[in-house]
Design a protein around this motif. Structure first.
Motif, mmCIF file in Angstrom:
data_model
loop_
_atom_site.group_PDB
_atom_site.id
_atom_site.type_symbol
_atom_site.label_atom_id
_atom_site.label_comp_id
_atom_site.label_asym_id
_atom_site.label_seq_id
_atom_site.Cartn_x
_atom_site.Cartn_y
_atom_site.Cartn_z
ATOM 1 N N GLU A 131 0.834 -1.187 0.000
ATOM 2 C CA GLU A 131 0.000 0.000 0.000
ATOM 3 C C GLU A 131 0.872 1.242 0.000
ATOM 4 O OE1 GLU A 131 -3.334 1.002 2.746
ATOM 5 O OE2 GLU A 131 -3.636 -1.156 2.620
ATOM 6 N N GLU A 132 0.499 2.214 -0.819
ATOM 7 C CA GLU A 132 1.193 3.493 -0.821
ATOM 8 C C GLU A 132 0.853 4.216 0.474
ATOM 9 O OE1 GLU A 132 3.260 4.946 -3.193
ATOM 10 O OE2 GLU A 132 3.253 2.923 -4.013
ATOM 11 N N PRO A 133 1.822 4.886 1.086
ATOM 12 C CA PRO A 133 1.501 5.623 2.310
ATOM 13 C C PRO A 133 0.572 6.791 1.992
ATOM 14 C CG PRO A 133 3.723 6.120 1.583
ATOM 15 C CD PRO A 133 3.201 5.037 0.688
ATOM 16 N N GLU A 134 -0.318 7.091 2.911
ATOM 17 C CA GLU A 134 -1.182 8.243 2.716
ATOM 18 C C GLU A 134 -0.390 9.497 3.011
ATOM 19 O OE1 GLU A 134 -5.240 8.564 3.747
ATOM 20 O OE2 GLU A 134 -5.307 6.470 4.343
ATOM 21 N N CYS A 135 -0.535 10.484 2.138
ATOM 22 C CA CYS A 135 0.199 11.732 2.284
ATOM 23 C C CYS A 135 -0.754 12.838 2.704
ATOM 24 C CB CYS A 135 0.869 12.099 0.969
ATOM 25 S SG CYS A 135 1.993 10.826 0.369
ATOM 26 N N ASP A 136 -0.289 13.702 3.601
ATOM 27 C CA ASP A 136 -1.102 14.806 4.095
ATOM 28 C C ASP A 136 -1.288 15.839 2.989
ATOM 29 O OD1 ASP A 136 -1.796 17.363 5.456
ATOM 30 O OD2 ASP A 136 -1.632 16.091 7.224
ATOM 31 N N CYS A 151 6.034 13.494 0.123
ATOM 32 C CA CYS A 151 4.985 12.869 0.917
ATOM 33 C C CYS A 151 5.219 13.126 2.402
ATOM 34 C CB CYS A 151 4.934 11.366 0.662
ATOM 35 S SG CYS A 151 3.587 10.565 1.566
ATOM 36 N N VAL A 152 4.300 13.858 3.002
ATOM 37 C CA VAL A 152 4.288 14.037 4.455
ATOM 38 C C VAL A 152 3.287 13.014 4.969
ATOM 39 C CG1 VAL A 152 3.753 15.591 6.354
ATOM 40 C CG2 VAL A 152 4.874 16.486 4.296
ATOM 41 N N PRO A 153 3.760 11.996 5.680
ATOM 42 C CA PRO A 153 2.844 10.946 6.133
ATOM 43 C C PRO A 153 1.815 11.485 7.128
ATOM 44 C CG PRO A 153 4.990 10.680 7.175
ATOM 45 C CD PRO A 153 5.123 11.792 6.178
ATOM 46 N N ILE A 154 0.668 10.853 7.139
ATOM 47 C CA ILE A 154 -0.347 11.190 8.121
ATOM 48 C C ILE A 154 -0.029 10.383 9.372
ATOM 49 C CG2 ILE A 154 -2.798 11.085 8.672
ATOM 50 C CD1 ILE A 154 -3.318 11.473 5.656
ATOM 51 N N ALA A 155 0.350 11.066 10.444
ATOM 52 C CA ALA A 155 0.759 10.410 11.687
ATOM 53 C C ALA A 155 0.410 11.328 12.854
ATOM 54 C CB ALA A 155 2.260 10.125 11.665
ATOM 55 N N SER A 156 0.583 10.808 14.063
ATOM 56 C CA SER A 156 0.299 11.623 15.243
ATOM 57 C C SER A 156 1.276 12.787 15.350
ATOM 58 C CB SER A 156 0.350 10.766 16.504
ATOM 59 O OG SER A 156 1.619 10.156 16.639
ATOM 60 N N ARG A 208 6.534 21.888 0.364
ATOM 61 C CA ARG A 208 5.863 23.181 0.330
ATOM 62 C C ARG A 208 4.569 23.080 1.134
ATOM 63 N NH1 ARG A 208 2.648 25.824 -4.277
ATOM 64 N NH2 ARG A 208 2.493 27.940 -3.496
ATOM 65 N N VAL A 209 4.330 24.089 1.957
ATOM 66 C CA VAL A 209 3.096 24.127 2.734
ATOM 67 C C VAL A 209 2.019 24.756 1.855
ATOM 68 C CG1 VAL A 209 1.981 24.977 4.824
ATOM 69 C CG2 VAL A 209 4.398 24.380 4.885
ATOM 70 N N TYR A 220 1.979 20.167 11.334
ATOM 71 C CA TYR A 220 3.108 19.524 12.008
ATOM 72 C C TYR A 220 4.227 20.524 12.335
ATOM 73 C CZ TYR A 220 0.772 15.291 10.422
ATOM 74 O OH TYR A 220 -0.157 14.306 10.187
ATOM 75 N N ASP A 221 4.008 21.812 12.066
ATOM 76 C CA ASP A 221 4.982 22.866 12.347
ATOM 77 C C ASP A 221 6.332 22.565 11.690
ATOM 78 O OD1 ASP A 221 5.717 25.341 13.390
ATOM 79 O OD2 ASP A 221 6.443 24.474 15.263
ATOM 80 N N LEU A 222 6.284 22.166 10.420
ATOM 81 C CA LEU A 222 7.514 21.869 9.682
ATOM 82 C C LEU A 222 8.163 23.135 9.132
ATOM 83 C CD1 LEU A 222 6.284 18.722 7.712
ATOM 84 C CD2 LEU A 222 7.613 18.779 9.834
#
Length: 62
Positions: free
Chosen positions: A6-11, A18-23, A43-44, A50-52
């Protein structure tokens, strides 16, 4: 039929990588403790949940 990884879900708040969807997500190589990590600049395009983008220039992990 073979199994497919499965491809990881990206935010959707970020593009260019890809910014993963995580806690919690941190920049790879930084001092954050994850559990999710971003490798490279993103890029935001929405809310920087996530305050990146610490310097508020529109790019995270730069």
């Amino acid at each position: 039929m073979g199994t497919r990884e499965e491809e990881p879900e990206c935010d959707p708040n970020y593009s260019g990588g890809c910014v993963p969807i995580a806690s919690d997500v941190d920049c790879a190589g930084g001092s954050g403790n994850g559990p999710g990590y971003v490798d490279g600049v993103v890029r935001v395009v929405g809310t920087d949940i996530y305050d990146l983008d610490r310097d508020n220039d529109g790019y995270g992990c730069d």
